[in-house]
Scaffold this active site. Structure first.
Site, PDB file in Angstrom:
ATOM      1  N   THR A 192      14.052  42.466  -4.384  1.00 29.65           N
ATOM      2  CA  THR A 192      12.662  42.765  -4.752  1.00 29.65           C
ATOM      3  C   THR A 192      11.849  41.538  -5.137  1.00 29.65           C
ATOM      4  O   THR A 192      12.397  40.568  -5.685  1.00 29.65           O
ATOM      5  CB  THR A 192      12.646  43.741  -5.952  1.00 29.65           C
ATOM      6  OG1 THR A 192      11.323  43.811  -6.489  1.00 29.65           O
ATOM      7  CG2 THR A 192      13.569  43.304  -7.070  1.00 29.65           C
ATOM      8  N   GLU A 235      10.086  41.425  -7.619  1.00 30.17           N
ATOM      9  CA  GLU A 235      10.171  41.313  -9.086  1.00 30.17           C
ATOM     10  C   GLU A 235      11.047  40.127  -9.484  1.00 30.17           C
ATOM     11  O   GLU A 235      10.947  39.630 -10.601  1.00 30.17           O
ATOM     12  CB  GLU A 235      10.743  42.595  -9.693  1.00 30.17           C
ATOM     13  CG  GLU A 235       9.717  43.648 -10.011  1.00 30.17           C
ATOM     14  CD  GLU A 235       8.769  43.255 -11.140  1.00 30.17           C
ATOM     15  OE1 GLU A 235       9.235  42.955 -12.242  1.00 30.17           O
ATOM     16  OE2 GLU A 235       7.551  43.240 -10.900  1.00 30.17           O
ATOM     17  N   TYR A 275      14.813  44.868 -15.286  1.00 32.23           N
ATOM     18  CA  TYR A 275      14.971  45.306 -13.888  1.00 32.23           C
ATOM     19  C   TYR A 275      15.088  44.089 -12.966  1.00 32.23           C
ATOM     20  O   TYR A 275      15.996  44.003 -12.132  1.00 32.23           O
ATOM     21  CB  TYR A 275      13.766  46.175 -13.483  1.00 32.23           C
ATOM     22  CG  TYR A 275      13.663  46.437 -11.996  1.00 32.23           C
ATOM     23  CD1 TYR A 275      14.465  47.390 -11.362  1.00 32.23           C
ATOM     24  CD2 TYR A 275      12.753  45.722 -11.206  1.00 32.23           C
ATOM     25  CE1 TYR A 275      14.367  47.623  -9.995  1.00 32.23           C
ATOM     26  CE2 TYR A 275      12.649  45.953  -9.842  1.00 32.23           C
ATOM     27  CZ  TYR A 275      13.452  46.900  -9.236  1.00 32.23           C
ATOM     28  OH  TYR A 275      13.354  47.125  -7.882  1.00 32.23           O
ATOM     29  N   LYS A 289      18.275  43.011 -10.679  1.00 36.73           N
ATOM     30  CA  LYS A 289      18.139  42.854  -9.218  1.00 36.73           C
ATOM     31  C   LYS A 289      18.580  41.469  -8.768  1.00 36.73           C
ATOM     32  O   LYS A 289      19.098  41.296  -7.671  1.00 36.73           O
ATOM     33  CB  LYS A 289      16.688  43.106  -8.800  1.00 36.73           C
ATOM     34  CG  LYS A 289      16.332  44.576  -8.636  1.00 36.73           C
ATOM     35  CD  LYS A 289      16.956  45.178  -7.371  1.00 36.73           C
ATOM     36  CE  LYS A 289      16.570  46.619  -7.192  1.00 36.73           C
ATOM     37  NZ  LYS A 289      17.239  47.269  -6.053  1.00 36.73           N
TER      38      LYS A 289
HETATM   39  P1  NAP Z   1      13.114  55.280  -5.968  1.00 36.55           P
HETATM   40  O1  NAP Z   1      12.119  56.182  -5.304  1.00 36.55           O
HETATM   41  O2  NAP Z   1      13.073  55.118  -7.441  1.00 36.55           O
HETATM   42  O3  NAP Z   1      14.576  55.781  -5.531  1.00 36.55           O
HETATM   43  C1  NAP Z   1      15.732  55.359  -6.204  1.00 36.55           C
HETATM   44  C2  NAP Z   1      16.917  56.158  -5.692  1.00 36.55           C
HETATM   45  O4  NAP Z   1      18.097  55.738  -6.387  1.00 36.55           O
HETATM   46  C3  NAP Z   1      16.813  57.689  -5.928  1.00 36.55           C
HETATM   47  O5  NAP Z   1      17.343  58.351  -4.817  1.00 36.55           O
HETATM   48  C4  NAP Z   1      17.717  57.895  -7.146  1.00 36.55           C
HETATM   49  O6  NAP Z   1      18.267  59.190  -7.226  1.00 36.55           O
HETATM   50  C5  NAP Z   1      18.815  56.886  -6.809  1.00 36.55           C
HETATM   51  N1  NAP Z   1      19.662  56.575  -7.963  1.00 36.55           N
HETATM   52  C6  NAP Z   1      19.275  56.227  -9.212  1.00 36.55           C
HETATM   53  N2  NAP Z   1      20.362  56.015  -9.985  1.00 36.55           N
HETATM   54  C7  NAP Z   1      21.449  56.237  -9.201  1.00 36.55           C
HETATM   55  C8  NAP Z   1      22.840  56.172  -9.436  1.00 36.55           C
HETATM   56  N3  NAP Z   1      23.333  55.825 -10.628  1.00 36.55           N
HETATM   57  N4  NAP Z   1      23.686  56.449  -8.404  1.00 36.55           N
HETATM   58  C9  NAP Z   1      23.181  56.811  -7.206  1.00 36.55           C
HETATM   59  N5  NAP Z   1      21.869  56.896  -6.926  1.00 36.55           N
HETATM   60  C10 NAP Z   1      21.006  56.603  -7.920  1.00 36.55           C
HETATM   61  O7  NAP Z   1      13.015  53.809  -5.337  1.00 36.55           O
HETATM   62  P2  NAP Z   1      12.349  53.323  -3.966  1.00 36.55           P
HETATM   63  O8  NAP Z   1      10.935  52.986  -4.219  1.00 36.55           O
HETATM   64  O9  NAP Z   1      12.719  54.245  -2.867  1.00 36.55           O
HETATM   65  O10 NAP Z   1      13.100  51.936  -3.759  1.00 36.55           O
HETATM   66  C11 NAP Z   1      14.337  51.862  -3.067  1.00 36.55           C
HETATM   67  C12 NAP Z   1      15.081  50.603  -3.490  1.00 36.55           C
HETATM   68  O11 NAP Z   1      14.282  49.455  -3.192  1.00 36.55           O
HETATM   69  C13 NAP Z   1      15.381  50.503  -4.975  1.00 36.55           C
HETATM   70  O12 NAP Z   1      16.597  49.812  -5.110  1.00 36.55           O
HETATM   71  C14 NAP Z   1      14.247  49.661  -5.534  1.00 36.55           C
HETATM   72  O13 NAP Z   1      14.641  49.020  -6.711  1.00 36.55           O
HETATM   73  C15 NAP Z   1      14.037  48.707  -4.385  1.00 36.55           C
HETATM   74  N6  NAP Z   1      12.690  48.167  -4.214  1.00 36.55           N
HETATM   75  C16 NAP Z   1      11.615  48.994  -4.189  1.00 36.55           C
HETATM   76  C17 NAP Z   1      10.353  48.468  -3.971  1.00 36.55           C
HETATM   77  C18 NAP Z   1       9.136  49.348  -3.883  1.00 36.55           C
HETATM   78  O14 NAP Z   1       8.026  48.817  -3.979  1.00 36.55           O
HETATM   79  N7  NAP Z   1       9.284  50.638  -3.648  1.00 36.55           N
HETATM   80  C19 NAP Z   1      10.194  47.078  -3.766  1.00 36.55           C
HETATM   81  C20 NAP Z   1      11.334  46.288  -3.783  1.00 36.55           C
HETATM   82  C21 NAP Z   1      12.576  46.824  -3.990  1.00 36.55           C
HETATM   83  P3  NAP Z   1      17.495  60.399  -7.982  1.00 36.55           P
HETATM   84  O15 NAP Z   1      16.492  60.913  -6.996  1.00 36.55           O
HETATM   85  O16 NAP Z   1      18.568  61.364  -8.284  1.00 36.55           O
HETATM   86  O17 NAP Z   1      16.868  59.796  -9.201  1.00 36.55           O
HETATM   87  O1  F7E Z   2       3.174  48.441 -11.487  1.00 38.35           O
HETATM   88  C1  F7E Z   2       0.309  47.536 -13.597  1.00 38.35           C
HETATM   89  C2  F7E Z   2       1.695  47.110 -14.041  1.00 38.35           C
HETATM   90  O2  F7E Z   2       4.871  50.210 -11.871  1.00 38.35           O
HETATM   91  C3  F7E Z   2       2.325  47.601 -10.736  1.00 38.35           C
HETATM   92  C4  F7E Z   2       8.731  48.923  -8.260  1.00 38.35           C
HETATM   93  O3  F7E Z   2       8.833  49.607  -7.044  1.00 38.35           O
HETATM   94  O4  F7E Z   2       7.478  47.154  -7.275  1.00 38.35           O
HETATM   95  C5  F7E Z   2       7.453  48.129  -8.295  1.00 38.35           C
HETATM   96  O5  F7E Z   2       7.312  47.516  -9.573  1.00 38.35           O
HETATM   97  C6  F7E Z   2       1.389  46.850 -11.670  1.00 38.35           C
HETATM   98  C7  F7E Z   2       2.080  46.204 -12.887  1.00 38.35           C
HETATM   99  O6  F7E Z   2       5.124  48.592  -9.935  1.00 38.35           O
HETATM  100  C8  F7E Z   2      -0.293  50.764 -15.120  1.00 38.35           C
HETATM  101  O7  F7E Z   2       1.644  46.475 -15.310  1.00 38.35           O
HETATM  102  C9  F7E Z   2      -1.344  48.878 -14.938  1.00 38.35           C
HETATM  103  O8  F7E Z   2       1.531  44.934 -13.086  1.00 38.35           O
HETATM  104  O9  F7E Z   2       3.418  50.329  -9.805  1.00 38.35           O
HETATM  105  P1  F7E Z   2       4.146  49.508 -10.784  1.00 38.35           P
HETATM  106  P2  F7E Z   2       5.904  47.240 -10.262  1.00 38.35           P
HETATM  107  O10 F7E Z   2       6.138  47.075 -11.693  1.00 38.35           O
HETATM  108  O11 F7E Z   2       5.195  46.133  -9.543  1.00 38.35           O
HETATM  109  C10 F7E Z   2       8.559  46.212  -7.343  1.00 38.35           C
HETATM  110  C11 F7E Z   2       8.448  45.304  -6.154  1.00 38.35           C
HETATM  111  C12 F7E Z   2       9.872  46.865  -7.505  1.00 38.35           C
HETATM  112  O12 F7E Z   2      10.900  46.373  -7.021  1.00 38.35           O
HETATM  113  C13 F7E Z   2       9.950  48.018  -8.433  1.00 38.35           C
HETATM  114  O13 F7E Z   2      11.104  48.789  -8.196  1.00 38.35           O
HETATM  115  O14 F7E Z   2       0.455  47.791 -12.205  1.00 38.35           O
HETATM  116  N1  F7E Z   2      -0.170  48.752 -14.273  1.00 38.35           N
HETATM  117  N2  F7E Z   2      -1.444  50.103 -15.479  1.00 38.35           N
HETATM  118  C14 F7E Z   2       0.501  49.909 -14.361  1.00 38.35           C
HETATM  119  N3  F7E Z   2       1.683  50.280 -13.854  1.00 38.35           N
HETATM  120  C15 F7E Z   2       2.110  51.542 -14.097  1.00 38.35           C
HETATM  121  N4  F7E Z   2       3.284  51.949 -13.584  1.00 38.35           N
HETATM  122  N5  F7E Z   2       1.366  52.420 -14.869  1.00 38.35           N
HETATM  123  C16 F7E Z   2       0.159  52.070 -15.406  1.00 38.35           C
HETATM  124  O15 F7E Z   2      -0.486  52.872 -16.071  1.00 38.35           O
END
Ligand code: NAP
Ligand code: F7E
Length: 327
Positions: A125, A127, A149, A153
């Site tokens: 990620t 992050e 987090y 990662k």
């Molecule tokens: P998500 O919607 O939060 O999905 C996370 C998945 O992990 C869910 O299916 C959850 O199951 C499962 N999980 C959580 N704890 C587990 C455990 N202990 N054992 C097995 N499964 C478990 O995340 P996403 O947005 O699809 O992202 C997919 C991956 O990419 C994650 O690793 C995330 O950190 C990474 N990532 C996401 C982004 C983004 O912007 N979306 C960017 C960079 C990296 P439940 O449904 O049961 O909770």
């Molecule tokens: O926040 C700001 C917050 O929670 C984005 C995950 O998928 O992407 C995700 O992480 C920004 C941050 O995503 C609120 O402070 C303001 O600056 O949507 P977010 P994230 O933290 O960037 C990365 C790439 C991952 O890997 C992660 O798994 O928005 N923000 N106000 C807020 N964010 C939230 N959630 N809620 C607020 O009210």
């Protein structure tokens, strides 16, 4: 027929990836954690809940991973499971380390013990860049995570590289920047905003409480990004790639796009609430996806405006349905 195992299949990316692989003719298995209520709504949304084979298991339980690999005989393993909400990682740092960090080595060990020829994808990620060290972050930018987090990662990232170098496992990391969709969890800022826009427009909500709206993110569409995961595993050699759009936008401007789509002004509804500020913030992220474009021929194709409009449309539909059901 190729066989894939997806951990995190019930999450946003897991659902889109499963659909993508099914369309490519794969047999798709998913590791599903046991919860007390159903978690398959995203698979249902995409109409694939009966087309995937779900295996109960948890990335913190090595034996369940070995069992899942034996049942699936997967050629490709996509590790998407994580405690993925940055905010929660300060409240549950140890769980985040165990699931998001140690979970990765559990799966790599399970692969070593069953079939080391299986190809492996790790969901790294942006992050990990945290307090950014380059204006545009690429594969060579030093990491500086800013949340439990991000730290977890980073362990997952390096252990994946280490297993590639130590045991010759075809293991790749996709360093994905934020990607969103109508299937995004409601706690993430884009979906929180598009859901609120729908509720405000339809008279169910009056205000939207947000934290730091000056933060900037490089947002893309999850449907585009899962293709990049697959492309990485089709390469002769495993490697790491930044996946991003190459554009960055403030949370404020993202709100503006969402509210304007339904002819509302965000300034009239958004309330800044310190409750949503983070102990340490990632102020800005901006990815350089040049390597993915050159080596994988991958490019993001959905603009932020198209993405946010797609999400608002989906939330309007959902909220209207909710209103109709309640009568
Ligand atoms: P998500 O919607 O939060 O999905 C996370 C998945 O992990 C869910 O299916 C959850 O199951 C499962 N999980 C959580 N704890 C587990 C455990 N202990 N054992 C097995 N499964 C478990 O995340 P996403 O947005 O699809 O992202 C997919 C991956 O990419 C994650 O690793 C995330 O950190 C990474 N990532 C996401 C982004 C983004 O912007 N979306 C960017 C960079 C990296 P439940 O449904 O049961 O909770
Ligand atoms: O926040 C700001 C917050 O929670 C984005 C995950 O998928 O992407 C995700 O992480 C920004 C941050 O995503 C609120 O402070 C303001 O600056 O949507 P977010 P994230 O933290 O960037 C990365 C790439 C991952 O890997 C992660 O798994 O928005 N923000 N106000 C807020 N964010 C939230 N959630 N809620 C607020 O009210």
């Amino acid at each position: 027929m190729k066989r894939a195992l997806i951990t995190g299949i019930t999450g946003q990316d897991g659902a889109y990836l499963a659909k993508f692989l099914l369309n490519k003719g794969y047999k798709v298995y998913g590791l599903m954690a046991r919860r007390s209520t159903s978690t398959t709504w995203r698979l249902e949304f995409l109409g694939i809940e009966n087309e995937v084979d779900l295996i109960e298991g948890d990335v913190t339980d090595l034996s369940s991973l070995i069992r899942a690999l034996k049942i699936s005989e997967a050629n490709e393993v996509y590790n998407l499971a994580a405690q993925s909400f940055v905010g929660t990682s300060w409240d549950q740092p140890i769980l985040t380390a165990e699931v998001t960090g140690v979970g990765v080595v559990n799966l790599l060990e399970a692969i070593r013990l069953t079939d080391p020829s299986a190809k492996f994808y790790q969901a790294s990620t942006s992050e990990m860049f945290g307090l950014i060290q380059d204006e545009k972050q690429s594969e060579s930018t030093p990491f500086y995570p800013r949340s439990p987090y991000g730290v977890a990662k980073l362990y997952g990232h390096w252990i994946t590289i280490n297993y590639r170098e130590s045991f010759n496992i075809h293991a790749s990391c996709g360093i994905l920047f934020n990607h969103e969709s109508p299937l995004r969890g409601i706690e993430f800022v884009t979906r929180k905003v598009t859901d609120a826009v729908a509720r405000i427009k339809l008279g169910l909500q009056e205000e939207l409480h947000l934290g730091n709206i000056d933060a900037k993110r490089d947002w893309g569409f999850a449907g585009d990004y899962v293709e990049a995961m697959w492309l990485m595993l089709q390469q002769e050699n495993a490697d790491d790639y930044v996946i991003a759009t190459g554009e960055t936008t403030t949370v404020r401007d993202m709100c503006k796009i969402a509210f304007e789509y339904v002819d509302l002004k965000y300034e009239e509804y958004v309330v800044i609430d310190p409750k949503f500020y983070r102990p340490a913030e990632v102020e800005v992220l901006l990815g350089n996806p040049a390597k993915a474009q050159e080596k994988l021929s991958w490019k993001a194709t959905t603009s932020l405006k198209q993405l946010i409009q797609m999400m608002v449309e989906a939330d309007l539909k959902r909220v209207k349905k909710e209103i109709a059901t309640k009568g």
